[in-house]
Design a protein around this motif. Structure first.
Motif, PDB file in Angstrom:
ATOM      1  N   TYR A  40      41.172  28.692  -4.805  1.00 17.53           N
ATOM      2  CA  TYR A  40      40.808  27.902  -3.623  1.00 17.53           C
ATOM      3  C   TYR A  40      40.469  26.466  -4.007  1.00 17.53           C
ATOM      4  O   TYR A  40      40.841  25.522  -3.301  1.00 17.53           O
ATOM      5  N   THR A  68      34.974  22.740   3.234  1.00 17.14           N
ATOM      6  CA  THR A  68      35.244  24.176   3.179  1.00 17.14           C
ATOM      7  C   THR A  68      35.023  24.717   1.773  1.00 17.14           C
ATOM      8  O   THR A  68      34.597  25.860   1.598  1.00 17.14           O
ATOM      9  N   ALA A  72      31.432  28.174   0.373  1.00 13.17           N
ATOM     10  CA  ALA A  72      31.256  29.351  -0.485  1.00 13.17           C
ATOM     11  C   ALA A  72      29.990  29.242  -1.328  1.00 13.17           C
ATOM     12  O   ALA A  72      29.361  30.259  -1.643  1.00 13.17           O
ATOM     13  N   ARG A 131      36.430  31.901   3.355  1.00 15.67           N
ATOM     14  CA  ARG A 131      35.801  31.174   2.253  1.00 15.67           C
ATOM     15  C   ARG A 131      34.345  31.621   2.097  1.00 15.67           C
ATOM     16  O   ARG A 131      33.852  31.759   0.979  1.00 15.67           O
ATOM     17  N   GLN A 134      34.414  34.820   0.255  1.00 19.44           N
ATOM     18  CA  GLN A 134      34.564  34.586  -1.185  1.00 19.44           C
ATOM     19  C   GLN A 134      33.203  34.321  -1.834  1.00 19.44           C
ATOM     20  O   GLN A 134      32.898  34.843  -2.907  1.00 19.44           O
TER      21      GLN A 134
END
Length: 435
Positions: A40, A68, A72, A131, A134
């Motif tokens: 990512y 973004t 996470a 995300r 994750q």
């Protein structure tokens, strides 16, 4: 009662606690999970902005992508609270399996999310949700992997055993970046932006299946088994952690800041800046990163060995001081745009990341007792991620746009100084018994 170094080093009756099995299980899980995470990060630097955020400005696209990216890191402490609770209550093994599943599923699904052109504003919303997933999964991964290694380590080799989860990021990054490099070399820009960038996300499903197979073969750690026998488990580990062990949690988080800042400054920000501002071809910069991360992998065992011999603090202090000085190399080396000088910059930053990151695999677990060790190590590790990584590419992008690369270098030096304060204030943990 301390864990016997002999029983920790030898297999149990079923052979499940052999050193080789423990080392491989702790390494392979973090390698896969960090592969997912770095896929990512690389995509955010190269393609997430234009695919999901159709701003007219390339800078605005990059900033949106990095927002973004940071989501996470906000999720990771939540994951460490959640998985830490079950890791300290029901065991390390089952919790590690669950965290790998959450991470792998989230990563694979990102590869299927349509772009903004196809489904409009739903695209970035779905991206942010996955995300976040994750982050939840990775938040529960590292602490368990570190405990799996260190709670099984023989006497005097905890730094060495704790190094194997720390190798996972190097291998995960090399696999992620290598795959993106291969795609960049074999696909046109239009093919890469249309579908090629999705391939590394989909490959995650195969890697997760391998990781699950390995994780399901391991046994529970001796330290946790002893805690069960002594009835030392607490009902709410996070409450005990915050009420009785808040100081080592804060110091551990501060110590982690330098690792994250070095890494994401050298990878996510530098990749974005090198391609967009310096006009270095994407495949060239990815190739440079693949070379540089090898030096991070080489630094990891050297630093781990040194931490077993000299102590965690001396190794970290040395590495952090070097990291403070490394900030002054950002403008002259990265800003030159010359591939060899850019490579030197990346090598310096990632080598120092390996030096400062390796001892953390042993140090953070050593800061906490068994009944809150999973939660404590995970929370400290991931709070450090919020401070050192979640905003690092975003801040670096803003500083580069408004003040230039010298400001980015100053940011790295200040972040390293924050870690230096944390390490200087903590106790030496090398001779701590993991009871």
């Amino acid at each position: 009662m301390s864990t016997s170094p002999i029983s920790a080093a030898q297999p149990d009756a079923s052979g499940q606690n052999s050193s080789a099995r423990i080392i491989f299980a702790s390494f392979i899980g973090t390698a896969i999970e960090f592969y997912d995470f770095y896929v990512y990060a690389t995509a955010a630097a190269l393609v997430i902005g234009p695919v999901f955020f159709p701003h007219s400005s390339a800078t605005a696209q990059a900033l949106s992508a990095f927002v973004t990216f940071g989501i996470a890191f906000v999720a990771r402490p939540i994951g460490s609270f959640l998985f830490g609770h079950f890791g300290d209550r029901i065991g390390r093994k089952s919790t590690l399996v669950a965290s790998l599943l959450v991470m792998g599923l989230s990563t694979t699904l990102i590869g299927f999310v349509p772009g903004y052109d196809a489904i409009g504003s739903l695209a970035p919303i779905l991206l942010c949700v996955l995300r976040f997933g994750q982050g939840i999964g990775l938040g529960g991964e590292w602490g368990g992997a570190a405990l799996l290694a260190t709670e099984n380590a023989p006497a005097g080799k905890r730094g060495w055993f704790g190094m194997f989860p720390q190798l996972g990021p190097s291998i995960g990054f090399l696999a992620s970046n290598g795959l993106f490099f291969a795609l960049a070399m074999s696909l046109s820009d239009e093919q890469f932006r249309s579908w090629g960038w999705r391939v590394p996300f989909l490959v995650s499903s195969v890697l997760v299946a391998l990781g699950l197979y390995v994780r399901l073969k391991i046994a529970e750690t001796p330290a946790f088994q002893a805690a069960i026998e002594r009835k030392e488990r607490v009902k709410v580990p996070i409450a005990t952690l915050l009420s009785q062990h808040w100081l080592p949690t804060v110091l551990g988080a501060l110590a982690m800041v330098v690792c994250y800042t070095l890494f994401y400054n050298a990878t996510t920000f530098s990749l974005s800046y090198g391609v967009s501002a310096l006009h270095i071809p994407r495949q060239t910069f990815l190739g440079l990163l693949c070379i540089a991360v090898v030096f991070m992998a080489l630094a990891t065992p050297l630093s781990a060995r040194a931490s077993d011999r000299f102590g965690r603090k001396p190794v970290l202090i040395t590495g952090i001081i070097a990291a403070i000085l490394s900030g002054f190399t950002t403008a002259p080396l990265l800003g030159s745009g010359e591939p060899l000088l850019v490579l030197l910059f990346l090598v310096i930053q990632l080598f120092l990341m390996g030096v400062t990151f390796a001892p953390m695999g042993a140090l953070l677990p050593e800061l906490f007792p068994t009944n809150v060790r999973y939660t404590g190590a995970g929370v400290a590790y991931n709070l450090g991620g919020i401070l050192g990584a979640s905003v690092a590419p975003y801040i670096a992008q803003l500083l580069a746009a408004h003040g230039g690369l010298p400001w980015v270098g100053a940011y790295v030096s200040v972040a390293a100084a924050v870690s230096l304060i944390g390490v200087l204030c903590m106790r030496e943990t090398r001779d701590t018994h993991l009871m």
